[in-house]
Design an enzyme around this catalytic site. Structure first.
Site, mmCIF file in Angstrom:
data_model
loop_
_atom_site.group_PDB
_atom_site.id
_atom_site.type_symbol
_atom_site.label_atom_id
_atom_site.label_comp_id
_atom_site.label_asym_id
_atom_site.label_seq_id
_atom_site.Cartn_x
_atom_site.Cartn_y
_atom_site.Cartn_z
ATOM 1 N N ASN A 208 0.852 -1.190 0.000
ATOM 2 C CA ASN A 208 0.000 0.000 0.000
ATOM 3 C C ASN A 208 0.887 1.238 0.000
ATOM 4 O O ASN A 208 2.107 1.143 0.073
ATOM 5 C CB ASN A 208 -0.979 -0.013 1.180
ATOM 6 C CG ASN A 208 -0.266 -0.066 2.506
ATOM 7 O OD1 ASN A 208 0.460 0.846 2.873
ATOM 8 N ND2 ASN A 208 -0.445 -1.160 3.252
ATOM 9 N N LYS A 288 8.977 -16.937 -10.411
ATOM 10 C CA LYS A 288 8.093 -15.906 -10.963
ATOM 11 C C LYS A 288 6.924 -16.587 -11.655
ATOM 12 O O LYS A 288 7.130 -17.460 -12.520
ATOM 13 C CB LYS A 288 8.905 -15.056 -11.949
ATOM 14 C CG LYS A 288 8.112 -13.925 -12.545
ATOM 15 C CD LYS A 288 8.990 -13.081 -13.465
ATOM 16 C CE LYS A 288 8.117 -12.138 -14.254
ATOM 17 N NZ LYS A 288 8.437 -12.102 -15.663
ATOM 18 N N LYS A 338 -13.505 0.197 16.771
ATOM 19 C CA LYS A 338 -12.177 -0.405 16.602
ATOM 20 C C LYS A 338 -11.419 -0.407 17.922
ATOM 21 O O LYS A 338 -10.799 -1.396 18.299
ATOM 22 C CB LYS A 338 -11.407 0.446 15.587
ATOM 23 C CG LYS A 338 -10.691 -0.337 14.537
ATOM 24 C CD LYS A 338 -10.210 0.564 13.420
ATOM 25 C CE LYS A 338 -10.989 0.294 12.138
ATOM 26 N NZ LYS A 338 -10.486 1.074 11.005
ATOM 27 N N LYS A 342 -10.393 -3.911 19.712
ATOM 28 C CA LYS A 342 -8.967 -4.270 19.777
ATOM 29 C C LYS A 342 -8.358 -3.975 21.152
ATOM 30 O O LYS A 342 -7.152 -4.103 21.337
ATOM 31 C CB LYS A 342 -8.195 -3.524 18.685
ATOM 32 C CG LYS A 342 -8.719 -3.814 17.260
ATOM 33 C CD LYS A 342 -7.780 -3.278 16.201
ATOM 34 C CE LYS A 342 -8.380 -3.401 14.795
ATOM 35 N NZ LYS A 342 -7.395 -3.229 13.735
HETATM 36 N N1 CTP Z 1 -3.630 -2.965 12.549
HETATM 37 C C1 CTP Z 1 -2.791 -3.958 12.967
HETATM 38 N N2 CTP Z 1 -2.791 -5.163 12.327
HETATM 39 C C2 CTP Z 1 -3.607 -5.379 11.264
HETATM 40 C C3 CTP Z 1 -4.477 -4.353 10.839
HETATM 41 C C4 CTP Z 1 -4.462 -3.154 11.499
HETATM 42 O O1 CTP Z 1 -2.047 -3.744 13.930
HETATM 43 N N3 CTP Z 1 -3.576 -6.542 10.654
HETATM 44 C C5 CTP Z 1 -3.634 -1.706 13.311
HETATM 45 C C6 CTP Z 1 -3.115 -0.499 12.556
HETATM 46 O O2 CTP Z 1 -1.731 -0.314 12.747
HETATM 47 C C7 CTP Z 1 -3.939 0.613 13.182
HETATM 48 C C8 CTP Z 1 -5.249 -0.045 13.551
HETATM 49 O O3 CTP Z 1 -4.963 -1.433 13.629
HETATM 50 O O4 CTP Z 1 -3.343 1.065 14.378
HETATM 51 C C9 CTP Z 1 -6.395 0.180 12.618
HETATM 52 O O5 CTP Z 1 -6.147 -0.311 11.369
HETATM 53 P P1 CTP Z 1 -7.253 -0.321 10.198
HETATM 54 O O6 CTP Z 1 -6.659 -1.014 9.040
HETATM 55 O O7 CTP Z 1 -7.780 1.045 9.999
HETATM 56 O O8 CTP Z 1 -8.377 -1.180 10.860
HETATM 57 P P2 CTP Z 1 -8.993 -2.547 10.501
HETATM 58 O O9 CTP Z 1 -9.112 -3.265 11.770
HETATM 59 O O10 CTP Z 1 -8.223 -3.198 9.435
HETATM 60 O O11 CTP Z 1 -10.457 -2.178 10.039
HETATM 61 P P3 CTP Z 1 -11.107 -1.884 8.633
HETATM 62 O O12 CTP Z 1 -10.173 -2.389 7.573
HETATM 63 O O13 CTP Z 1 -12.365 -2.588 8.739
HETATM 64 O O14 CTP Z 1 -11.266 -0.387 8.603
#
Ligand code: CTP
Length: 397
Positions: A208, A288, A338, A342
């Site tokens: 990303n 590959k 969230k 978490k």
């Molecule tokens: N994060 C993490 N591990 C993952 C995904 C996310 O530690 N596999 C952490 C990110 O570093 C951030 C937070 O979780 O601090 C939120 O990440 P985000 O991608 O916005 O949340 P998601 O739980 O993936 O929710 P969604 O994709 O549904 O928005």
């Protein structure tokens, strides 16, 4: 203050007179101690002129008052800087070897503030024995101002250039700042940063656009408060030479999880800024993948572990867990959900609808939400200012 500058035999020794000059200008008394090899790169006369003191380089020189100069200098100096620090002097100190003026002094100096500015060829820097020695010295309290990346004297490009004299002075100031004005002094904080790359085959990955800027700014903000920062970062162009930031490079989510869970128990908190890929390819291959023809190709993805949620289950009393959330709609409700799911104490909300916020840009605007129901909205600020605000509101309360 009284600063001892140790110089070893690397080409970067030519920058040391400038370092000494900066220290003298800042009001320090400077005593230079050089190895025999260092004097191949910079002259005794130059070092004695800029420091205004006789150079110490020979354990058994007739001009020494006695042969215990390393002990009396240990009492004289308030702090010591070794610049450049070759793999050799790092290895000798890590192994407890004293076989010349500088290495014996380093052994005697072991209870006082010591900063090293390593400089060497990239392959030497990445040699497992050198990495081990540096990790060991750090664990004993030696600060390292990391080398920069760029053109090296050996004609190659890479990491290994000694930090600039100005950066070394800044690292020394950091090391010598009175502990009482640094609220996070002696405390360890974990930071995750950057994207993760999820491998598809030998040459492709899913990634990303995260630049790592926010995470590195958070690491700098923590270090400025005296914290020892464990910075676990995915692939990024970002560099840091700040003393107190210990960088752990990883590639994919599972590697980031392994490092984060290993480091978290020794930390007072964690700030997870990384843009972790939610999914990874179910299968990866070492070669590959070839084109599959007109019918296209299906890549099956499986879910990655959630690092924030995992740390949320490991969290102990006294540990603070801060997550980030990037949302496009229903921002505050989603972010709060969230935080609860978490088990985070704070969520820093970025809205993609805000101009000047998000990936790649220099600025950010956030809402810092707490478990107690507070929602603090920041102005549009530089990422470093946002980082200072996050540290202040989440870890210094
Ligand atoms: N994060 C993490 N591990 C993952 C995904 C996310 O530690 N596999 C952490 C990110 O570093 C951030 C937070 O979780 O601090 C939120 O990440 P985000 O991608 O916005 O949340 P998601 O739980 O993936 O929710 P969604 O994709 O549904 O928005």
């Amino acid at each position: 203050m009284k600063i001892i500058v140790g110089i070893t035999g690397g080409i970067a020794a030519y920058k040391v007179p400038q370092l000494v000059r900066l220290l003298v200008k800042a009001g320090h008394e400077v005593q230079c101690v050089a190895t025999a090899h260092a004097l191949e790169f910079v002259t005794r006369l130059t070092l004695e002129t800029v420091s205004g003191r006789p150079l110490y380089s020979d354990l058994f020189a007739p001009s020494n008052d006695h042969t215990t100069e390393h002990v009396s200098l240990k009492d004289w100096g308030d702090a010591m800087v070794v610049a450049p620090a070759t793999a050799n002097v790092i290895g000798k100190l890590a192994a407890g070897i004293g076989d010349d003026a500088l290495s014996t002094l380093l052994l005697a100096f072991s209870r006082k503030p010591l900063l090293m500015a390593p400089a060497m060829n990239t392959q030497m820097w990445e040699c497992p024995a050198v990495e081990r020695n540096i990790a060991y010295l750090r664990s004993t309290g030696v600060e390292m101002v990391e080398p920069g990346t760029g053109a090296l004297a050996c004609g190659t490009e890479g990491k290994g250039r000694m930090a600039e004299p100005e950066e070394i002075v800044e690292a020394l100031n950091h090391l010598l700042r009175p502990k009482e004005v640094m609220p996070l002094w002696g405390k360890r904080v974990l930071v995750t940063a950057g994207p993760t790359y999820e491998r598809i085959d030998a040459v492709r990955f899913i990634g990303n656009y995260s630049s790592g800027k926010m995470g590195f700014a958070v690491a700098e903000a923590l270090a400025a408060q005296g914290a020892e920062v464990e910075l676990v970062t995915g692939p990024t162009q970002m560099v840091t030479t700040t003393a107190g930031i210990h960088r752990h490079d990883v590639e994919c989510a599972r590697e980031m999880l392994a490092e984060a869970t290993r480091l978290f128990p020794s930390c007072v908190g964690a700030i997870l800024t990384a843009a972790v890929a939610d999914y990874r390819p179910e299968h990866t291959v070492d070669h590959k993948l070839k084109k599959q023809g007109d019918e296209g190709m299906t890549l099956r993805l499986v879910q990655n572990p959630d690092i924030l949620a995992t740390l949320g289950t490991m969290k102990q009393a006294g540990q603070t867990l801060v997550g980030f959330a990037l949302e496009t709609d229903n921002e505050e409700t989603n972010a709060r959900g969230k935080m609860e799911r978490k088990n985070a104490d704070y969520i820093v909300l970025n809205s993609l609808r805000d101009k000047g916020a998000g990936f790649g840009v220099e600025t950010n605007r956030v809402t810092i939400m707490s478990r107690e129901g507070e929602a603090y909205k920041s102005a549009l600020m530089s990422k470093r200012e946002v980082a200072d605000l996050i540290v202040e509101r989440c870890l210094l309360k």
